[in-house]
Design an enzyme around this catalytic site. Sequence first.
Site, PDB file in Angstrom:
ATOM      1  N   ASP A 112       5.273   1.919  -9.966  1.00 30.82           N
ATOM      2  CA  ASP A 112       5.738   2.899  -8.988  1.00 30.82           C
ATOM      3  C   ASP A 112       6.677   3.871  -9.694  1.00 30.82           C
ATOM      4  O   ASP A 112       7.643   3.447 -10.338  1.00 30.82           O
ATOM      5  CB  ASP A 112       6.468   2.174  -7.857  1.00 30.82           C
ATOM      6  CG  ASP A 112       6.645   3.067  -6.633  1.00 30.82           C
ATOM      7  OD1 ASP A 112       5.899   4.058  -6.495  1.00 30.82           O
ATOM      8  OD2 ASP A 112       7.539   2.771  -5.821  1.00 30.82           O
ATOM      9  N   HIS A 119      13.397  13.380  -3.319  1.00 34.07           N
ATOM     10  CA  HIS A 119      13.601  11.972  -2.976  1.00 34.07           C
ATOM     11  C   HIS A 119      14.636  11.324  -3.907  1.00 34.07           C
ATOM     12  O   HIS A 119      15.549  10.628  -3.450  1.00 34.07           O
ATOM     13  CB  HIS A 119      12.275  11.211  -3.073  1.00 34.07           C
ATOM     14  CG  HIS A 119      12.435   9.725  -2.962  1.00 34.07           C
ATOM     15  ND1 HIS A 119      12.772   9.106  -1.782  1.00 34.07           N
ATOM     16  CD2 HIS A 119      12.333   8.733  -3.881  1.00 34.07           C
ATOM     17  CE1 HIS A 119      12.860   7.796  -1.972  1.00 34.07           C
ATOM     18  NE2 HIS A 119      12.594   7.546  -3.246  1.00 34.07           N
ATOM     19  N   GLU A 184       7.698   4.081   2.696  1.00 28.27           N
ATOM     20  CA  GLU A 184       7.764   5.182   1.736  1.00 28.27           C
ATOM     21  C   GLU A 184       6.368   5.777   1.638  1.00 28.27           C
ATOM     22  O   GLU A 184       5.402   5.068   1.330  1.00 28.27           O
ATOM     23  CB  GLU A 184       8.234   4.698   0.357  1.00 28.27           C
ATOM     24  CG  GLU A 184       9.691   4.256   0.343  1.00 28.27           C
ATOM     25  CD  GLU A 184      10.263   4.075  -1.076  1.00 28.27           C
ATOM     26  OE1 GLU A 184       9.486   3.785  -1.997  1.00 28.27           O
ATOM     27  OE2 GLU A 184      11.492   4.248  -1.229  1.00 28.27           O
ATOM     28  N   GLU A 186       3.632   7.693  -0.164  1.00 29.08           N
ATOM     29  CA  GLU A 186       3.352   7.971  -1.569  1.00 29.08           C
ATOM     30  C   GLU A 186       1.860   8.255  -1.774  1.00 29.08           C
ATOM     31  O   GLU A 186       1.039   7.939  -0.922  1.00 29.08           O
ATOM     32  CB  GLU A 186       3.743   6.756  -2.437  1.00 29.08           C
ATOM     33  CG  GLU A 186       5.159   6.264  -2.174  1.00 29.08           C
ATOM     34  CD  GLU A 186       5.707   5.396  -3.295  1.00 29.08           C
ATOM     35  OE1 GLU A 186       5.027   5.243  -4.324  1.00 29.08           O
ATOM     36  OE2 GLU A 186       6.832   4.882  -3.116  1.00 29.08           O
ATOM     37  N   ASP A 218       4.816   2.181   0.361  1.00 26.81           N
ATOM     38  CA  ASP A 218       5.623   1.249  -0.437  1.00 26.81           C
ATOM     39  C   ASP A 218       6.767   0.744   0.446  1.00 26.81           C
ATOM     40  O   ASP A 218       7.909   1.186   0.340  1.00 26.81           O
ATOM     41  CB  ASP A 218       6.142   1.993  -1.669  1.00 26.81           C
ATOM     42  CG  ASP A 218       6.990   1.105  -2.560  1.00 26.81           C
ATOM     43  OD1 ASP A 218       6.707  -0.100  -2.626  1.00 26.81           O
ATOM     44  OD2 ASP A 218       7.933   1.630  -3.178  1.00 26.81           O
ATOM     45  N   ARG A 222      15.767  -2.003   2.587  1.00 23.59           N
ATOM     46  CA  ARG A 222      16.841  -1.273   1.903  1.00 23.59           C
ATOM     47  C   ARG A 222      18.078  -2.114   1.635  1.00 23.59           C
ATOM     48  O   ARG A 222      18.768  -1.908   0.633  1.00 23.59           O
ATOM     49  CB  ARG A 222      17.235  -0.040   2.730  1.00 23.59           C
ATOM     50  CG  ARG A 222      16.110   0.939   2.961  1.00 23.59           C
ATOM     51  CD  ARG A 222      15.558   1.483   1.670  1.00 23.59           C
ATOM     52  NE  ARG A 222      14.509   2.475   1.922  1.00 23.59           N
ATOM     53  CZ  ARG A 222      13.773   3.013   0.956  1.00 23.59           C
ATOM     54  NH1 ARG A 222      13.941   2.645  -0.311  1.00 23.59           N
ATOM     55  NH2 ARG A 222      12.834   3.893   1.259  1.00 23.59           N
ATOM     56  N   GLN A 225      17.165  -4.422  -1.247  1.00 22.50           N
ATOM     57  CA  GLN A 225      17.046  -3.585  -2.448  1.00 22.50           C
ATOM     58  C   GLN A 225      18.404  -3.151  -2.994  1.00 22.50           C
ATOM     59  O   GLN A 225      18.659  -3.220  -4.202  1.00 22.50           O
ATOM     60  CB  GLN A 225      16.198  -2.357  -2.095  1.00 22.50           C
ATOM     61  CG  GLN A 225      15.976  -1.378  -3.237  1.00 22.50           C
ATOM     62  CD  GLN A 225      15.297  -0.089  -2.783  1.00 22.50           C
ATOM     63  OE1 GLN A 225      14.862   0.034  -1.634  1.00 22.50           O
ATOM     64  NE2 GLN A 225      15.194   0.883  -3.674  1.00 22.50           N
ATOM     65  N   LYS A 238      10.992  -4.809  -2.435  1.00 19.65           N
ATOM     66  CA  LYS A 238       9.720  -4.079  -2.461  1.00 19.65           C
ATOM     67  C   LYS A 238       8.512  -5.017  -2.521  1.00 19.65           C
ATOM     68  O   LYS A 238       7.430  -4.648  -2.069  1.00 19.65           O
ATOM     69  CB  LYS A 238       9.656  -3.194  -3.722  1.00 19.65           C
ATOM     70  CG  LYS A 238      10.779  -2.187  -3.860  1.00 19.65           C
ATOM     71  CD  LYS A 238      10.483  -0.937  -3.069  1.00 19.65           C
ATOM     72  CE  LYS A 238      11.417   0.192  -3.460  1.00 19.65           C
ATOM     73  NZ  LYS A 238      11.010   1.454  -2.807  1.00 19.65           N
ATOM     74  N   THR A 242       2.814  -3.841  -0.350  1.00 19.97           N
ATOM     75  CA  THR A 242       2.551  -2.436  -0.638  1.00 19.97           C
ATOM     76  C   THR A 242       1.161  -2.155  -0.073  1.00 19.97           C
ATOM     77  O   THR A 242       0.188  -2.781  -0.506  1.00 19.97           O
ATOM     78  CB  THR A 242       2.564  -2.170  -2.159  1.00 19.97           C
ATOM     79  OG1 THR A 242       3.804  -2.639  -2.700  1.00 19.97           O
ATOM     80  CG2 THR A 242       2.393  -0.693  -2.461  1.00 19.97           C
ATOM     81  N   GLU A 345      15.864   8.448   4.228  1.00 16.13           N
ATOM     82  CA  GLU A 345      16.179   9.866   4.047  1.00 16.13           C
ATOM     83  C   GLU A 345      16.190  10.610   5.386  1.00 16.13           C
ATOM     84  O   GLU A 345      17.060  11.437   5.635  1.00 16.13           O
ATOM     85  CB  GLU A 345      15.152  10.514   3.110  1.00 16.13           C
ATOM     86  CG  GLU A 345      15.216   9.982   1.687  1.00 16.13           C
ATOM     87  CD  GLU A 345      14.018  10.453   0.880  1.00 16.13           C
ATOM     88  OE1 GLU A 345      14.087  11.531   0.270  1.00 16.13           O
ATOM     89  OE2 GLU A 345      12.986   9.739   0.870  1.00 16.13           O
TER      90      GLU A 345
END
Lengths: 400, 400
Positions: A112, A119, A184, A186, A218, A222, A225, A238, A242, A345
């Site tokens: 990744d 970002h 996420e 992607e 993904d 948080r 992480q 993570k 996925t 975000e």
Amino acid sequence: MDPGHPFGLGTLPYGSFTAPGSPDPRVGVAVGDLVLDLTAAARALLPADAALFAAGTLDGLLAAGPATWARVRAAITGWLTDERHRPVLEPLLVPTEFTTPRLPFTVADYTDFYASEEHATNLGRLFRPDGAPLTPNWKHLPVGYHGRAGTVVVSGTPVVRPSGARRAPDGEIVFGPTARLDFEAEVGFVVGAPSTPGRPVPLAEADRHLFGVCLVNDWSARDIQSFEYVPLGPFLGKSFATSVSPWVVPLAALRHARVAPPPRDPRPLPYLDDAGAEPWGLDLELTVTLNGHQISRPPFAGVYWTAAQQLAHLTVNGAPLRTGDLFASGTVSGPRREQRGSLIELTWNGAEPLVLPDGGERAFLLDGDEVTIGGTAPGPDGGRIWLGEVRGRVRAAAPG
Amino acid sequence: MDPGHPFGLGTLPYGSFTAPGSPDPRVGVAVGDLVLDLTAAARALLPADAALFAAGTLDGLLAAGPATWARVRAAITGWLTDERHRPVLEPLLVPTEFTTPRLPFTVADYTDFYASEEHATNLGRLFRPDGAPLTPNWKHLPVGYHGRAGTVVVSGTPVVRPSGARRAPDGEIVFGPTARLDFEAEVGFVVGAPSTPGRPVPLAEADRHLFGVCLVNDWSARDIQSFEYVPLGPFLGKSFATSVSPWVVPLAALRHARVAPPPRDPRPLPYLDDAGAEPWGLDLELTVTLNGHQISRPPFAGVYWTAAQQLAHLTVNGAPLRTGDLFASGTVSGPRREQRGSLIELTWNGAEPLVLPDGGERAFLLDGDEVTIGGTAPGPDGGRIWLGEVRGRVRAAAPG
């Protein structure tokens, strides 16, 4: 597999599926709201290549390389546009709604990247408020990390809320279900032909190895992480899941999407310097939908590092590519708030919750929430082609 | 495969090899300075299990689980200690020196932990001199990261000096062959039986999944690593090569090696708390040899986090284990200087070069250097059994 956005003849993405009454996996090609059973069609119409599809995954096709990719795509296009093949094909076209998608290929290594400047800047501000948002290496090389290949799952697979260790607001270290589950948005790149150990893949040779793209969610916890990731990077926050879209869109379908990448300052090192090279920017537009409400439209065209640069970087130390290597772009975020590709975000780490049209608020994902990431790309006739979607619904944590 | 340290009947490690005149890979069992062709022997003496070895890798045996592991080991021990089987076995015993080792199993996901407190403290001091050496999470969970499964290679494979981006002493970002090539002496754990998605593996069930151990050299390019690793962890500074010993020693051979792990403070979270549980410390002693000179003797018994804790951590978020998952301990370093498991620690990032008995000095590895990591464990009779070795020689960087 939204029938409202059928795949056209210019797209012809590949996947793996099972059909009712037949447990054997098959390779499929999506067209309109139908799936062509390519495993069966090739036996009848392309016998010299039929062995590539016999196992029902894309592995054989991926490994075969660009000449085969072009020949197979030309053949399928020919079949679908020539009435004479109708009697053979018609019984092999299954309505998409009756098919069950499978993971389209065997994932070798999953990597990744972190290639969107917006970002990386947003996350830097949130995770390291006392430092510069971008680390000193960020504009010199495509920062990335290896993820867990064994937990890449196909769209539609439920995502169970993971548990883990995290720091509670009072500073205590606690264990339990994540309170900050996120998505996420992607773009994933699928490696087809392997490369030679010890021989880096230069920018100009990316298309000898890259087969196509998929959409990737993904999923990220948080709180897990942010506690675990120093100094060796994201891990259990993570590795629980996925999700990838079931249909891999071949690069051949994206030739109208190629655009110049954004300007780079400083100029990259020679192995990453694409000035004057064939452009590898891709004008893909993503959409993120939460429980049916569109909450973001991340633009891929502005992502700082391209797939060709990521491939050059992955191999510059001599590491070879394997068939089935999957590398994702990292979260795609644009400069505007409504273009951010993750909840952390969009809600600024929960401080500014999203208000949904149904009146609900979200700081992070709740049990039962469904996230869908879709995408489009410029097509041959000035319109846009659909890239499919990756979908997943959050399930409550397993009882501890 | 040093004939000076033969494997005894109490060890019986498994590997994959080819013999002269026969290109097909076979599963082998090492005993003394011979290798038993288990692929052939099982066809004659254990036909019900022969299919497990037909492909010539350990994959089938690994997946079969603990009951099969015990049955196969008991059978082999029986054959080798019963004269009546001599006529069948004798033609199937090949001198080790005539065999070519292969990667013993298909590596699924490769994970590297960071479990030695001495190593993590040393690296913290060297990489982050302005902060606390251990990050705040280190004593709460086994810090680790995913590595590149596709570049795990068997002992004896040459290691080409990798190139990459790094910061020169004058601050400029430059590209070129690493100037700080290092080894890391580690112990690797091989996952056999898979686990169920969504079901964490508790400490007490580690031996249902763990098959055995190998020795690992996690080659590292320190200058590439130190530039790239913030914020997502080590990547190209590690992914060029990870060497493993050819013989996987089954856990059954290590029952005399089990010792209490070191005391932990603070007490770990419940899923990691092994107080009162069966001890998973392992009294392995490693040796590191550079061009024939022993330069370190890292002790494994004092490593802070055990393999059972690492397994519990890897799965606590619901991620399943796959057959062939390989996780390494991280560099094993003891408290004394001559017990450090990497050159960056032994030479304090090059500031205190090693002086070799032949008069040579080493800050980091030179082209042509050969590194060998060996190991022993307590055996059944109060002596120690050999664990094999992992060897690799540095080749000059490919011409740029």
